[in-house]
Motif scaffolding. Sequence first.
Motif, PDB file in Angstrom:
ATOM      1  N   ALA A 219       0.837  -1.140  -0.209  1.00 48.25           N
ATOM      2  CA  ALA A 219       0.068   0.080   0.221  1.00 48.25           C
ATOM      3  C   ALA A 219       0.885   1.166  -0.013  1.00 48.25           C
ATOM      4  O   ALA A 219       0.442   2.135  -0.600  1.00 48.25           O
ATOM      5  CB  ALA A 219      -0.894  -0.002   1.262  1.00 48.25           C
ATOM      6  N   GLU A 220       1.887   1.178   0.860  1.00 48.46           N
ATOM      7  CA  GLU A 220       2.775   2.405   0.914  1.00 48.46           C
ATOM      8  C   GLU A 220       3.637   2.620  -0.413  1.00 48.46           C
ATOM      9  O   GLU A 220       4.000   3.704  -0.701  1.00 48.46           O
ATOM     10  CB  GLU A 220       3.494   2.264   2.069  1.00 48.46           C
ATOM     11  N   ALA A 224      -2.577   2.374  -2.044  1.00 45.84           N
ATOM     12  CA  ALA A 224      -3.570   1.330  -1.209  1.00 45.84           C
ATOM     13  C   ALA A 224      -4.834   1.038  -2.187  1.00 45.84           C
ATOM     14  O   ALA A 224      -5.343  -0.001  -2.197  1.00 45.84           O
ATOM     15  CB  ALA A 224      -4.412   2.010   0.058  1.00 45.84           C
ATOM     16  N   HIS A 225      -4.791   1.855  -3.392  1.00 45.85           N
ATOM     17  CA  HIS A 225      -5.862   1.620  -4.440  1.00 45.85           C
ATOM     18  C   HIS A 225      -5.334   0.441  -5.165  1.00 45.85           C
ATOM     19  O   HIS A 225      -6.197   0.050  -6.091  1.00 45.85           O
ATOM     20  CB  HIS A 225      -5.958   2.886  -5.375  1.00 45.85           C
ATOM     21  N   ARG A 226      -4.129  -0.274  -4.921  1.00 43.66           N
ATOM     22  CA  ARG A 226      -3.850  -1.266  -5.949  1.00 43.66           C
ATOM     23  C   ARG A 226      -3.876  -2.544  -5.041  1.00 43.66           C
ATOM     24  O   ARG A 226      -3.472  -3.882  -5.594  1.00 43.66           O
ATOM     25  CB  ARG A 226      -2.234  -1.287  -6.489  1.00 43.66           C
ATOM     26  N   LEU A 250      -2.446   1.136   8.747  1.00 45.02           N
ATOM     27  CA  LEU A 250      -2.590   2.125   7.634  1.00 45.02           C
ATOM     28  C   LEU A 250      -3.690   3.057   8.019  1.00 45.02           C
ATOM     29  O   LEU A 250      -4.433   2.734   8.916  1.00 45.02           O
ATOM     30  CB  LEU A 250      -2.993   1.221   6.369  1.00 45.02           C
ATOM     31  N   PRO A 251      -3.670   4.176   7.308  1.00 45.93           N
ATOM     32  CA  PRO A 251      -5.097   4.952   7.658  1.00 45.93           C
ATOM     33  C   PRO A 251      -6.232   4.325   7.380  1.00 45.93           C
ATOM     34  O   PRO A 251      -6.427   3.705   6.286  1.00 45.93           O
ATOM     35  CB  PRO A 251      -4.434   6.275   6.739  1.00 45.93           C
ATOM     36  N   VAL A 255      -7.486   1.547   4.611  1.00 44.73           N
ATOM     37  CA  VAL A 255      -8.168   0.295   4.858  1.00 44.73           C
ATOM     38  C   VAL A 255      -9.563   0.113   4.175  1.00 44.73           C
ATOM     39  O   VAL A 255      -9.885  -0.878   3.697  1.00 44.73           O
ATOM     40  CB  VAL A 255      -8.332   0.076   6.216  1.00 44.73           C
ATOM     41  N   ALA A 256     -10.167   1.472   4.260  1.00 43.68           N
ATOM     42  CA  ALA A 256     -11.715   1.246   3.587  1.00 43.68           C
ATOM     43  C   ALA A 256     -11.435   0.766   2.001  1.00 43.68           C
ATOM     44  O   ALA A 256     -12.107  -0.048   1.528  1.00 43.68           O
ATOM     45  CB  ALA A 256     -12.387   2.210   3.756  1.00 43.68           C
ATOM     46  N   LEU A 257     -10.434   1.407   1.464  1.00 43.37           N
ATOM     47  CA  LEU A 257     -10.109   1.019  -0.065  1.00 43.37           C
ATOM     48  C   LEU A 257      -9.808  -0.479  -0.151  1.00 43.37           C
ATOM     49  O   LEU A 257     -10.418  -1.259  -0.996  1.00 43.37           O
ATOM     50  CB  LEU A 257      -8.995   1.938  -0.658  1.00 43.37           C
TER      51      LEU A 257
END
Length: 271
Positions: A219-220, A224-226, A250-251, A255-257
């Motif tokens: 994610a970093e 995170a979109h991937r 993670l923010p 996490v929601a993504l």
Amino acid sequence: MTTDQDRRPHETAAPVVDINRILGPLPHDDVPSRDETGLTRELDRLGIDTACVVHSHALYGDPRDGNGQLDLIDDRRLRPVPVLVPGPLGTDDRYAGTDDRYADADADRSVADPDRSVDGAAALVRLCPDRHGWGITGPHALALTAALARAGSAVLLAWEAVTPAEVHRLAAAGPGLRIVLTGTGYRSLRDLTELLDTHPLLYVDTSTLCGHRQVEWFAERHGAHRVLFGTGAPITDDAGPRHLLDTLDLPDGDVALIAGGNALRLLGGEA
């Protein structure tokens, strides 16, 4: 950075979508998800709102039979994912939004036709070249994936089913084709990083990203979109990835993504 002791479950109302799950009996094990009722009970137990499911008959038998079983699903929480096979001995082309056979002599021309209907194309499909004996970069396969890209479909592709070079060629040959690589892990990290740096429409699922901070690293490093929540269950564990989702360092927005936002975007035809 938080520590394991400081980490708390994320408080988010984001939907949880398992992008990678199997419905149906397994040839080597007795599993709760052998039928729809058993699977939905497992989803309820783990707090998973939606699962994208392939049928086991499509994986271990004839994909046409397994895909037909998906038409019998009643629960709307289960989103059908057909397994596709290209070529003259392949599956029903309606899942790719075209009525033509990919084996036709004019397949390349018909796939490139911008006026051809894409009605009925599946939002998400699975390709299993290793199980069903076809080449992922052969002419029939490239015609199929071109049709899927044009129809806005996304593809699940197991890391063990292909080589990094094949993933590169497939992603380069089909502009607009969104590919979710499943079953990745520590040993694939270098190849994955190069591929994700090169092809912006490649994604990974969490089914086997069980090493220390592997999901956080992806994610970093890549965004995170991937990264999409996926369990691979019942072949791989579902409780582990589900617990990991609640304790990611993670923010909450990221996490929601990962939990479901990315999957819903992919299913809606967006990158």
